[in-house]
Enzyme design. Sequence first.
Site, mmCIF file in Angstrom:
data_model
loop_
_atom_site.group_PDB
_atom_site.id
_atom_site.type_symbol
_atom_site.label_atom_id
_atom_site.label_comp_id
_atom_site.label_asym_id
_atom_site.label_seq_id
_atom_site.Cartn_x
_atom_site.Cartn_y
_atom_site.Cartn_z
ATOM 1 N N GLU A 91 1.246 -0.750 -0.199
ATOM 2 C CA GLU A 91 0.206 -0.308 0.311
ATOM 3 C C GLU A 91 1.073 1.569 0.173
ATOM 4 O OE1 GLU A 91 -2.181 0.699 3.148
ATOM 5 O OE2 GLU A 91 -3.850 1.577 3.038
ATOM 6 N N LYS A 194 -10.106 0.907 -1.503
ATOM 7 C CA LYS A 194 -10.055 0.287 0.361
ATOM 8 C C LYS A 194 -11.456 1.156 1.098
ATOM 9 C CE LYS A 194 -6.627 1.427 4.151
ATOM 10 N NZ LYS A 194 -5.552 1.687 4.343
ATOM 11 N N CYS A 227 -4.499 -3.165 4.362
ATOM 12 C CA CYS A 227 -4.417 -2.690 5.100
ATOM 13 C C CYS A 227 -5.253 -3.438 7.069
ATOM 14 C CB CYS A 227 -3.557 -1.286 5.461
ATOM 15 S SG CYS A 227 -2.202 -0.260 6.828
#
Length: 527
Positions: A91, A194, A227
Site C-alpha cells: 500500500e 479500500k 491494510c
Amino acid sequence: MPRVKQTGRNMLFVIAVVSVYLALVISPTDSTADSSYVAAVYEHKVILNPGPRTPVSRHEALQHMQKNLDIYEEQAARAAQQGAQILVFPEDGIHGFNFTRSSIVGYLETIPNPQEESWNPCTEPERHNNTEVLQRLSCMARRNNLYLVANMPDLQPCPLKTSPSSTCPPDGRWQFNTNVAFRSDGLLIARYHKQNLFFEQSFDTPPEPEVITFDTPFAGKFGLFICFDILFHDPAVVLVEMGVRQLIFPTAWMNALPLLDSVQFHSAFSLGANVTLLSANIRNDQRIMKGSGIYTPFSATYHHAWKGDPEEGRLLVARVPVLEPLEVKQSAAKEVEAGGVESASSVATDSGCCHQDSCDDHSPDLVHPSHPTFISFMFHDPFTFVLLNETQGDVKVCNGTFCCRLQYRWLLQDHKELYALGAFAGLHTVDGRYALQVCAVVRCAGLDQNSCGQVVEEAESKMDFLLEGNFDTKCVYPSILTSRMFLEQPESLQKAPDGRVTMKHSNMKGGLVTTCLYGRMYHLDNE
Ligand SMILES: *[C@@H]1O[C@H](CO)[C@@H](O)[C@H](O)[C@H]1NC(C)=O
Ligand SMILES: *[C@@H]1O[C@H](CO)[C@@H](O)[C@H](O)[C@H]1NC(C)=O
Ligand SMILES: *[C@@H]1O[C@H](CO)[C@@H](O)[C@H](O)[C@H]1NC(C)=O
Ligand SMILES: *[C@@H]1O[C@H](CO)[C@@H](O)[C@H](O)[C@H]1NC(C)=O
Ligand SMILES: *[C@@H]1O[C@H](CO)[C@@H](O)[C@H](O)[C@H]1NC(C)=O
C-alpha cells in the site's frame, strides 16, 4: 449487505524463514499438497515526496512515482527469475503518504472498471489518457509474465457508475485508495477500493463495500483487501465466508506491540481464518512500518527487520500450496447438540469465522479467580491480569463472563522477566473502533505489574503452555511471538463448538514475548 463482485535470528540481513506444520490439522494426504504455486511479496522502502501536503503538477507527481516504479521494475524481474507467478507490492508504495485531498490530485489516475471493460494498458496505452502508472504496471506484469498487484490512488467521477445514487463528495470527485491486479499478459483484471481507511485525508470510503476477487490459472481465486481492512468484517471476513482462501494484502502497517505487530497479526489472521495471506508492507522506520510475509495455515515465510538493520526493501518468494475453496458450511454447532460441551470436536469443522448469531450462546464458565488480579492497559485497553510467577501453574482470569485459562510450566525462567496472563472483553476505541475478546500472555516491560501490556521485543524465558478462552465468536486469531520478532506455529489449535478455543505449545525455540488468542466480535463494532 456488501455486493459481491468477481473478476477474473537475530543476525543482520537475515530473512526469517519458518516452515512448521500444524500436524494436528493437516494429514499427509491433504489434497492441497497436490498443487502449488510460487508467490512473491516485496517490502518496499518507499521514496517519499518531501512535501506531501503541497499540490504538485502531474509532471512532478509522475517524476516522483517513476522513482518507486523503477524499483518495482527491478524487483519484478528478480521475482520472475525466482519463478514467481504472482507478485504483490505494498500500500502507498508508488505515491507515498500524508497527502491532503487536494495535494494528491497530480498523483491520481482514473482506473477503468475491469468488470465493464477489458483493457490492457501496456498494449493499448492510447485508450485512456493520464494512465502512465497503470501502463507501467501492466507492462511490468507482461514483460515478466507474472500476475502483479499494486496499490495506487484512483480518481472516479461522480456519480459513480457502480453506485449512482450515492452522495458526491463536496468537491464532486471520488478519490480511492486502490489495489489493481494485472494478468500476466498485462490485462487489468481487478480493481478494489479500500473500505476501512486509517486517517487518510486524501481518500473517500466507497459508498458500498466492494468484494473483489480474480482468477488465476495456477491457483484459482484470490481476494483483495488493504491494510486496516484486516481488522474488520467487510470485506475481509466476507471473502473468507465466501470460501476465498487466498488473500492479497498490500499494507502500510504501523506496528503496535504487544498484539498488533505486522508479522504477528498477519500470520494470526492466516491461521485463524485458515487462509493464505500475501502481505507486502512498506519499510519506513520513522513510521514503524516493517514486516512482510507469505503466510499459509501451515507455514510462514516472513521478514521483520530488527534494530540497526539497514532501511531497505526486501523481496520474499515462496512456493505455497493451492488452497481449494472450502464448502461454505452451516453452523458447526449443530453437529454437537448430542455430544455436549465436553466433546471438543476437532478443528476441521469450519473455515474460521462465523456470523454473529451462530455462536453466541454458551454458558459462562464458573469464575473462581484463585490468584490476585490487577488492571493494566495494553494498547489503550484495560486488561485484567494475573501474574505468572510460580514455576508452573493453572491460572484463570476473567473480564465479565469472558474467561481465559493458562496452564504453564516454565522451561527456562529468567527471574528478571515478569509475565502475566490478561483477559479483555470490550470495545477498543483508540484509532479505530473494534470489539474484542482477547486472551494474552505477555512479558511485562519491567518488574512492576503496571508495566504489563507495554511494548517489549525481547525475552529469554520459555514455557510449555495451554492457553484457552471461551469466545463468543469463531473469529479468533492465534499467535506466538518470540524474541526479536520471530514467529512460532502453535503445536495444536482446537476450536470447540461451544466457542472454546485452545492453543497448545511446547519446546519454544525463542523466548516468549506474547502469545495470544485475538477474538474479533465484529457484530458489536457499532454498539
Ligand atoms: C504528516 O502530516 C502531519 C500533519 O501535517 C505531520 O504532523 C506529520 O509529521 C507528517 N508525517 C510524516 C511522516 O510526514
Ligand atoms: C487524450 O488527450 C488528448 C489531448 O488533450 C485529446 O485530444 C484526446 O482526445 C484524449 N483521448 C482520450 C481517449 O480521452
Ligand atoms: C483448513 O484448511 C485445510 C486445507 O485446506 C483443511 O483440511 C482444514 O480442515 C481446515 N481447517 C479448519 C479449521 O477449517
Ligand atoms: C506471586 O505473586 C503473588 C501476587 O503478587 C504473590 O502473592 C505471590 O507470593 C507470588 N509468588 C511468588 C512465588 O513469588
Ligand atoms: C472488563 O473489564 C473492564 C475493566 O475492569 C470493565 O470496565 C468492563 O466492564 C469489563 N467488561 C465486561 C464485559 O465485563
